[in-house]
Design a protein around this motif. Structure first.
Motif, PDB file in Angstrom:
ATOM      1  N   LYS A  61     150.769  31.353  67.342  1.00  0.00           N
ATOM      2  CA  LYS A  61     148.931  32.115  68.185  1.00  0.00           C
ATOM      3  C   LYS A  61     149.104  31.359  69.899  1.00  0.00           C
ATOM      4  O   LYS A  61     148.642  32.177  70.645  1.00  0.00           O
ATOM      5  CB  LYS A  61     148.080  31.522  67.320  1.00  0.00           C
ATOM      6  CG  LYS A  61     146.696  32.052  68.141  1.00  0.00           C
ATOM      7  CD  LYS A  61     145.521  32.573  67.414  1.00  0.00           C
ATOM      8  CE  LYS A  61     144.529  32.402  68.327  1.00  0.00           C
ATOM      9  NZ  LYS A  61     142.658  32.363  66.897  1.00  0.00           N
ATOM     10  N   GLN A  62     149.459  29.690  69.950  1.00  0.00           N
ATOM     11  CA  GLN A  62     149.820  29.341  71.114  1.00  0.00           C
ATOM     12  C   GLN A  62     150.277  29.896  72.036  1.00  0.00           C
ATOM     13  O   GLN A  62     150.238  29.921  72.967  1.00  0.00           O
ATOM     14  CB  GLN A  62     149.616  27.375  70.850  1.00  0.00           C
ATOM     15  CG  GLN A  62     148.407  27.111  70.818  1.00  0.00           C
ATOM     16  CD  GLN A  62     148.580  25.798  70.117  1.00  0.00           C
ATOM     17  OE1 GLN A  62     149.604  25.367  69.810  1.00  0.00           O
ATOM     18  NE2 GLN A  62     147.520  24.638  70.766  1.00  0.00           N
ATOM     19  N   ILE A  63     151.797  29.965  71.153  1.00  0.00           N
ATOM     20  CA  ILE A  63     153.225  30.296  72.007  1.00  0.00           C
ATOM     21  C   ILE A  63     152.819  32.150  72.875  1.00  0.00           C
ATOM     22  O   ILE A  63     153.508  32.024  73.817  1.00  0.00           O
ATOM     23  CB  ILE A  63     154.091  30.104  71.241  1.00  0.00           C
ATOM     24  CG1 ILE A  63     154.361  28.854  71.431  1.00  0.00           C
ATOM     25  CG2 ILE A  63     155.410  31.541  71.708  1.00  0.00           C
ATOM     26  CD1 ILE A  63     155.323  28.485  70.307  1.00  0.00           C
ATOM     27  N   ASN A  64     152.133  33.008  71.669  1.00  0.00           N
ATOM     28  CA  ASN A  64     151.917  34.071  72.279  1.00  0.00           C
ATOM     29  C   ASN A  64     150.885  34.320  73.342  1.00  0.00           C
ATOM     30  O   ASN A  64     151.767  35.588  74.111  1.00  0.00           O
ATOM     31  CB  ASN A  64     151.064  35.059  71.161  1.00  0.00           C
ATOM     32  CG  ASN A  64     152.324  35.286  69.901  1.00  0.00           C
ATOM     33  OD1 ASN A  64     153.716  35.192  70.099  1.00  0.00           O
ATOM     34  ND2 ASN A  64     151.669  35.208  68.736  1.00  0.00           N
ATOM     35  N   GLU A  65     149.736  33.383  73.482  1.00  0.00           N
ATOM     36  CA  GLU A  65     149.528  33.366  74.652  1.00  0.00           C
ATOM     37  C   GLU A  65     149.710  32.339  75.423  1.00  0.00           C
ATOM     38  O   GLU A  65     149.888  33.381  76.775  1.00  0.00           O
ATOM     39  CB  GLU A  65     148.035  32.087  74.068  1.00  0.00           C
ATOM     40  CG  GLU A  65     147.051  33.201  72.848  1.00  0.00           C
ATOM     41  CD  GLU A  65     145.706  31.978  72.269  1.00  0.00           C
ATOM     42  OE1 GLU A  65     145.679  30.489  72.909  1.00  0.00           O
ATOM     43  OE2 GLU A  65     144.938  32.173  71.172  1.00  0.00           O
ATOM     44  N   TYR A  66     150.923  32.254  75.939  1.00  0.00           N
ATOM     45  CA  TYR A  66     151.104  31.326  77.216  1.00  0.00           C
ATOM     46  C   TYR A  66     151.924  32.527  77.202  1.00  0.00           C
ATOM     47  O   TYR A  66     152.587  32.658  78.701  1.00  0.00           O
ATOM     48  CB  TYR A  66     152.194  30.375  76.759  1.00  0.00           C
ATOM     49  CG  TYR A  66     150.931  29.128  76.362  1.00  0.00           C
ATOM     50  CD1 TYR A  66     150.390  28.531  76.775  1.00  0.00           C
ATOM     51  CD2 TYR A  66     151.673  27.280  75.035  1.00  0.00           C
ATOM     52  CE1 TYR A  66     149.479  27.293  76.671  1.00  0.00           C
ATOM     53  CE2 TYR A  66     151.091  27.034  74.779  1.00  0.00           C
ATOM     54  CZ  TYR A  66     149.955  26.413  76.278  1.00  0.00           C
ATOM     55  OH  TYR A  66     148.797  25.360  76.021  1.00  0.00           O
ATOM     56  N   GLU A  67     152.908  33.707  76.502  1.00  0.00           N
ATOM     57  CA  GLU A  67     153.393  33.877  77.171  1.00  0.00           C
ATOM     58  C   GLU A  67     152.697  34.985  77.710  1.00  0.00           C
ATOM     59  O   GLU A  67     153.292  35.919  78.602  1.00  0.00           O
ATOM     60  CB  GLU A  67     154.792  34.650  75.394  1.00  0.00           C
ATOM     61  CG  GLU A  67     155.468  34.044  75.160  1.00  0.00           C
ATOM     62  CD  GLU A  67     156.818  34.473  73.479  1.00  0.00           C
ATOM     63  OE1 GLU A  67     155.815  35.066  73.463  1.00  0.00           O
ATOM     64  OE2 GLU A  67     157.659  34.144  73.605  1.00  0.00           O
ATOM     65  N   ALA A  68     151.700  35.713  77.138  1.00  0.00           N
ATOM     66  CA  ALA A  68     151.164  37.032  77.323  1.00  0.00           C
ATOM     67  C   ALA A  68     150.464  35.770  78.708  1.00  0.00           C
ATOM     68  O   ALA A  68     150.546  36.986  80.011  1.00  0.00           O
ATOM     69  CB  ALA A  68     149.637  36.970  76.908  1.00  0.00           C
ATOM     70  N   THR A  69     150.204  34.577  79.390  1.00  0.00           N
ATOM     71  CA  THR A  69     149.118  34.522  80.560  1.00  0.00           C
ATOM     72  C   THR A  69     150.314  34.372  80.888  1.00  0.00           C
ATOM     73  O   THR A  69     150.728  34.957  82.575  1.00  0.00           O
ATOM     74  CB  THR A  69     149.482  33.198  80.065  1.00  0.00           C
ATOM     75  OG1 THR A  69     148.396  33.059  79.286  1.00  0.00           O
ATOM     76  CG2 THR A  69     149.181  32.412  81.724  1.00  0.00           C
ATOM     77  N   PHE A  70     151.738  34.091  80.870  1.00  0.00           N
ATOM     78  CA  PHE A  70     153.293  34.042  82.488  1.00  0.00           C
ATOM     79  C   PHE A  70     153.741  35.641  82.037  1.00  0.00           C
ATOM     80  O   PHE A  70     153.755  35.987  83.618  1.00  0.00           O
ATOM     81  CB  PHE A  70     153.969  33.467  81.210  1.00  0.00           C
ATOM     82  CG  PHE A  70     153.933  31.518  81.368  1.00  0.00           C
ATOM     83  CD1 PHE A  70     153.493  30.815  82.547  1.00  0.00           C
ATOM     84  CD2 PHE A  70     153.938  30.966  80.485  1.00  0.00           C
ATOM     85  CE1 PHE A  70     153.190  29.929  82.323  1.00  0.00           C
ATOM     86  CE2 PHE A  70     153.897  29.119  80.756  1.00  0.00           C
ATOM     87  CZ  PHE A  70     153.187  29.405  81.159  1.00  0.00           C
ATOM     88  N   LYS A  71     153.536  36.107  81.789  1.00  0.00           N
ATOM     89  CA  LYS A  71     154.064  37.935  81.719  1.00  0.00           C
ATOM     90  C   LYS A  71     153.536  38.116  82.701  1.00  0.00           C
ATOM     91  O   LYS A  71     153.181  39.831  83.380  1.00  0.00           O
ATOM     92  CB  LYS A  71     153.980  38.561  79.999  1.00  0.00           C
ATOM     93  CG  LYS A  71     155.395  38.114  79.645  1.00  0.00           C
ATOM     94  CD  LYS A  71     155.681  38.872  78.264  1.00  0.00           C
ATOM     95  CE  LYS A  71     156.852  38.237  77.559  1.00  0.00           C
ATOM     96  NZ  LYS A  71     156.265  38.982  76.471  1.00  0.00           N
ATOM     97  N   LYS A  72     151.790  37.958  82.710  1.00  0.00           N
ATOM     98  CA  LYS A  72     151.150  38.758  83.910  1.00  0.00           C
ATOM     99  C   LYS A  72     152.040  38.265  85.131  1.00  0.00           C
ATOM    100  O   LYS A  72     152.073  38.006  85.786  1.00  0.00           O
ATOM    101  CB  LYS A  72     149.317  38.304  83.880  1.00  0.00           C
ATOM    102  CG  LYS A  72     148.882  38.572  82.208  1.00  0.00           C
ATOM    103  CD  LYS A  72     147.504  37.317  82.644  1.00  0.00           C
ATOM    104  CE  LYS A  72     146.627  37.844  81.596  1.00  0.00           C
ATOM    105  NZ  LYS A  72     145.585  37.513  81.781  1.00  0.00           N
TER     106      LYS A  72
END
Length: 72
Positions: A61-72
């Protein structure tokens, strides 16, 4: 000329890597001067790694949140 010593703080590993590259380059130059063929050497890119396995300290879940943040 003045003898000036500059300390870049690089480690022994950096010096070893540079030495290996320069030695290989010298061998290539010598082989080419002698008319010998030189086989190409390619640095293989590392295979795509599973992010979840690479960062075990984070939950999926944390990794998915980080990936979403960096893809913005």
């Amino acid at each position: 000329m003045d003898n000036v010593s500059v300390s870049s703080g690089s480690s022994s590993a950096d010096g070893d890597e540079l030495s290996a590259v320069l030695n290989r380059r010298q061998k290539i130059n010598e082989a080419l001067e002698d008319g010998k063929p030189v086989p190409p050497q390619f640095n293989r890119r590392p295979s795509t790694k599973n992010v979840y396995l690479e960062f075990k300290e984070f939950s999926r879940k944390q990794i998915n949140e980080y990936e979403a943040t960096f893809k913005k």
